[in-house]
Design an enzyme around this catalytic site. Structure first.
Site, PDB file in Angstrom:
ATOM      1  N   GLY A  14       4.808   3.643  -1.862  1.00 21.70           N
ATOM      2  CA  GLY A  14       3.904   4.193  -0.845  1.00 21.70           C
ATOM      3  C   GLY A  14       4.689   4.748   0.326  1.00 21.70           C
ATOM      4  N   ARG A  17       3.409   8.091   3.422  1.00 22.86           N
ATOM      5  CA  ARG A  17       2.595   8.101   4.658  1.00 22.86           C
ATOM      6  C   ARG A  17       2.800   6.795   5.410  1.00 22.86           C
ATOM      7  NH1 ARG A  17      -2.822   7.800   3.799  1.00 22.86           N
ATOM      8  NH2 ARG A  17      -2.734   7.524   1.537  1.00 22.86           N
ATOM      9  N   ASP A  65       1.708   5.151 -10.037  1.00 16.23           N
ATOM     10  CA  ASP A  65       0.709   4.175  -9.593  1.00 16.23           C
ATOM     11  C   ASP A  65       1.342   2.798  -9.798  1.00 16.23           C
ATOM     12  OD1 ASP A  65      -1.356   2.365  -9.327  1.00 16.23           O
ATOM     13  OD2 ASP A  65      -2.791   3.534 -10.510  1.00 16.23           O
ATOM     14  N   VAL A  66       1.590   2.087  -8.714  1.00 19.70           N
ATOM     15  CA  VAL A  66       2.316   0.817  -8.840  1.00 19.70           C
ATOM     16  C   VAL A  66       1.531  -0.236  -9.632  1.00 19.70           C
ATOM     17  CG1 VAL A  66       3.743   1.095  -6.767  1.00 19.70           C
ATOM     18  CG2 VAL A  66       1.487  -0.022  -6.580  1.00 19.70           C
ATOM     19  N   SER A 144       0.139  -8.921   5.391  1.00 16.70           N
ATOM     20  CA  SER A 144      -0.721  -8.611   6.536  1.00 16.70           C
ATOM     21  C   SER A 144      -0.983  -9.895   7.307  1.00 16.70           C
ATOM     22  CB  SER A 144      -2.048  -8.038   6.038  1.00 16.70           C
ATOM     23  OG  SER A 144      -3.008  -8.035   7.074  1.00 16.70           O
ATOM     24  N   TYR A 157      -8.724  -8.012   0.048  1.00 16.50           N
ATOM     25  CA  TYR A 157      -7.456  -7.573   0.661  1.00 16.50           C
ATOM     26  C   TYR A 157      -6.670  -8.789   1.150  1.00 16.50           C
ATOM     27  CZ  TYR A 157      -4.450  -5.108   4.056  1.00 16.50           C
ATOM     28  OH  TYR A 157      -3.379  -4.620   4.772  1.00 16.50           O
ATOM     29  N   ALA A 159      -6.956 -11.884   0.267  1.00 21.75           N
ATOM     30  CA  ALA A 159      -6.553 -12.726  -0.869  1.00 21.75           C
ATOM     31  C   ALA A 159      -5.313 -12.150  -1.550  1.00 21.75           C
ATOM     32  CB  ALA A 159      -7.704 -12.844  -1.864  1.00 21.75           C
ATOM     33  N   ALA A 160      -5.309 -10.830  -1.715  1.00 26.85           N
ATOM     34  CA  ALA A 160      -4.143 -10.187  -2.345  1.00 26.85           C
ATOM     35  C   ALA A 160      -2.897 -10.399  -1.494  1.00 26.85           C
ATOM     36  CB  ALA A 160      -4.419  -8.691  -2.527  1.00 26.85           C
ATOM     37  N   LYS A 161      -3.044 -10.251  -0.183  1.00 25.93           N
ATOM     38  CA  LYS A 161      -1.886 -10.410   0.701  1.00 25.93           C
ATOM     39  C   LYS A 161      -1.418 -11.875   0.732  1.00 25.93           C
ATOM     40  CE  LYS A 161      -1.435  -6.140   2.185  1.00 25.93           C
ATOM     41  NZ  LYS A 161      -0.351  -5.301   1.634  1.00 25.93           N
TER      42      LYS A 161
HETATM   43  P1  NAP Z   1      -1.406   4.344   4.536  1.00 25.96           P
HETATM   44  O1  NAP Z   1      -0.957   5.169   5.673  1.00 25.96           O
HETATM   45  O2  NAP Z   1      -2.776   4.547   3.982  1.00 25.96           O
HETATM   46  O3  NAP Z   1      -0.320   4.501   3.359  1.00 25.96           O
HETATM   47  C1  NAP Z   1      -0.516   3.861   2.137  1.00 25.96           C
HETATM   48  C2  NAP Z   1       0.577   4.287   1.176  1.00 25.96           C
HETATM   49  O4  NAP Z   1       0.380   3.579  -0.059  1.00 25.96           O
HETATM   50  C3  NAP Z   1       0.547   5.766   0.867  1.00 25.96           C
HETATM   51  O5  NAP Z   1       1.859   6.256   0.815  1.00 25.96           O
HETATM   52  C4  NAP Z   1      -0.094   5.815  -0.519  1.00 25.96           C
HETATM   53  O6  NAP Z   1       0.376   6.891  -1.298  1.00 25.96           O
HETATM   54  C5  NAP Z   1       0.404   4.525  -1.117  1.00 25.96           C
HETATM   55  N1  NAP Z   1      -0.398   4.074  -2.244  1.00 25.96           N
HETATM   56  C6  NAP Z   1      -1.711   3.740  -2.277  1.00 25.96           C
HETATM   57  N2  NAP Z   1      -2.081   3.375  -3.509  1.00 25.96           N
HETATM   58  C7  NAP Z   1      -0.966   3.467  -4.285  1.00 25.96           C
HETATM   59  C8  NAP Z   1      -0.694   3.204  -5.646  1.00 25.96           C
HETATM   60  N3  NAP Z   1      -1.650   2.793  -6.505  1.00 25.96           N
HETATM   61  N4  NAP Z   1       0.576   3.417  -6.115  1.00 25.96           N
HETATM   62  C9  NAP Z   1       1.552   3.846  -5.267  1.00 25.96           C
HETATM   63  N5  NAP Z   1       1.343   4.106  -3.972  1.00 25.96           N
HETATM   64  C10 NAP Z   1       0.100   3.921  -3.485  1.00 25.96           C
HETATM   65  O7  NAP Z   1      -1.331   2.776   4.869  1.00 25.96           O
HETATM   66  P2  NAP Z   1      -0.309   1.898   5.740  1.00 25.96           P
HETATM   67  O8  NAP Z   1      -1.070   1.344   6.870  1.00 25.96           O
HETATM   68  O9  NAP Z   1       0.971   2.615   5.969  1.00 25.96           O
HETATM   69  O10 NAP Z   1      -0.092   0.696   4.713  1.00 25.96           O
HETATM   70  C11 NAP Z   1       1.179   0.322   4.200  1.00 25.96           C
HETATM   71  C12 NAP Z   1       1.155  -1.166   3.920  1.00 25.96           C
HETATM   72  O11 NAP Z   1       0.989  -1.880   5.147  1.00 25.96           O
HETATM   73  C13 NAP Z   1       0.004  -1.600   3.012  1.00 25.96           C
HETATM   74  O12 NAP Z   1       0.465  -2.564   2.086  1.00 25.96           O
HETATM   75  C14 NAP Z   1      -0.983  -2.221   3.987  1.00 25.96           C
HETATM   76  O13 NAP Z   1      -1.795  -3.187   3.357  1.00 25.96           O
HETATM   77  C15 NAP Z   1      -0.030  -2.845   4.995  1.00 25.96           C
HETATM   78  N6  NAP Z   1      -0.617  -3.138   6.307  1.00 25.96           N
HETATM   79  C16 NAP Z   1      -1.141  -2.151   7.088  1.00 25.96           C
HETATM   80  C17 NAP Z   1      -1.704  -2.469   8.319  1.00 25.96           C
HETATM   81  C18 NAP Z   1      -2.302  -1.404   9.215  1.00 25.96           C
HETATM   82  O14 NAP Z   1      -3.067  -1.757  10.142  1.00 25.96           O
HETATM   83  N7  NAP Z   1      -1.978  -0.146   9.014  1.00 25.96           N
HETATM   84  C19 NAP Z   1      -1.713  -3.806   8.742  1.00 25.96           C
HETATM   85  C20 NAP Z   1      -1.163  -4.788   7.926  1.00 25.96           C
HETATM   86  C21 NAP Z   1      -0.609  -4.439   6.702  1.00 25.96           C
HETATM   87  P3  NAP Z   1      -0.377   8.325  -1.345  1.00 25.96           P
HETATM   88  O15 NAP Z   1      -0.575   8.758   0.066  1.00 25.96           O
HETATM   89  O16 NAP Z   1       0.550   9.185  -2.092  1.00 25.96           O
HETATM   90  O17 NAP Z   1      -1.668   8.054  -2.039  1.00 25.96           O
END
Ligand code: NAP
Length: 249
Positions: A14, A17, A65-66, A144, A157, A159-161
């Site tokens: 991922g 973005r 797709d992971v 998270s 979500y 539970a997965a984390k």
């Molecule tokens: P994001 O901006 O929506 O980015 C998500 C990334 O995951 C994207 O690059 C997306 O790729 C990729 N992705 C989604 N489904 C995928 C799949 N099946 N296979 C491979 N790649 C996949 O979200 P983010 O906030 O940066 O999240 C990154 C991590 O931080 C996640 O694990 C999230 O749970 C965790 N997190 C986020 C927050 C928050 O508030 N933002 C807080 C705690 C934890 P594409 O764009 O190419 O689809």
């Protein structure tokens, strides 16, 4: 292409973005070659690759797709061909979606668990095999703060984390002392993922002591720290990059 042994190679899932993109760019600035995994938008992934290459490192993109073990195997075959080694894995790919347990479908539960937990397992299994043979490596799982505090409408979500947290500690025990395995548990962070959440979810972030969301770069620098020589004493830990929403210890 064989990479010189003093240069590190990383995979960021991922990486196209949000937090993943920030990690790729922090790695590139630190001189680390990087494989950028993406799922949806190739153009965004190419943009990150181009930005990373301005720091003089090799950056590649790979669609996978992971949650699909065959696609993950293909991703690692590409890493073997391109880099010939893997020093750092960041399991960052993720989705979010608000729905109550009362309304949650089997498909919504499965998709959430598959991307986060199966995805982390599939990539970690491939990385662990290579890093165990190398007798070195770092694995960082992005969990998270909601794993620690729970969240209404995000039970799948959280539970997965929480599962990833337990997986992290177990894998750290299996791979010690050669491979260090840690998790980082961000609180609310400015990324696109927040557009998948209902407004009610913002109440979860009001528990944060600093009264603000994190910037992706703040999370990325903490991940860089865990992969660096300065992070050499950390394994089996969850770094709470959350502004005080959850306090561990
Ligand atoms: P994001 O901006 O929506 O980015 C998500 C990334 O995951 C994207 O690059 C997306 O790729 C990729 N992705 C989604 N489904 C995928 C799949 N099946 N296979 C491979 N790649 C996949 O979200 P983010 O906030 O940066 O999240 C990154 C991590 O931080 C996640 O694990 C999230 O749970 C965790 N997190 C986020 C927050 C928050 O508030 N933002 C807080 C705690 C934890 P594409 O764009 O190419 O689809």
């Amino acid at each position: 292409m064989a990479i010189e042994s003093n240069v590190k190679c990383a995979l960021v899932t991922g990486g196209s973005r949000g937090i993943g993109k920030a990690v790729v760019l922090e790695f590139a600035k630190a001189g680390i070659h990087v494989m950028i995994n993406y799922f949806g938008d190739e153009k965004e992934a190419m943009d990150v690759k181009n930005q990373a290459e301005t720091y003089g490192v090799q950056a590649e993109i790979f669609h996978a797709d992971v949650s699909d073990p065959v696609q993950v195997q293909n991703l690692f075959a590409a890493i073997d061909n391109l880099f010939g080694r893997l020093d750092i894995l960041v399991n960052n790919a993720g989705i979010a979606q608000t729905v109550t347990v009362r309304e949650m479908t089997d498909e919504q539960w499965d998709r959430m668990i598959k991307i986060h937990m199966y995805g982390t397992f599939y990539t970690s299994r491939e990385a662990a095999r290579r890093m165990w043979d190398q007798k070195s490596g770092r694995i960082i799982n992005v969990t998270s703060d909601l794993a620690g505090q729970g969240a209404a409408e995000l039970a799948h979500y959280a539970a997965a984390k929480g599962g990833i947290t337990a997986f992290t500690k177990s894998l750290a025990r299996e791979l010690a002392p050669y491979v260090l395995v840690n998790a980082i548990a961000p609180g609310g962070t400015f990324t696109d993922i927040r557009s998948s959440l209902e407004e009610t979810h913002d109440k979860n972030d009001s528990r944060q002591l600093l009264n603000r969301l994190a910037f992706p770069q703040e999370i990325a620098r903490s991940i860089l720290f865990l992969t660096s020589d300065d992070g050499s004493i950390y394994t089996g830990q969850v770094l709470g990059a959350n502004g005080g929403s959850v306090m561990n210890g």
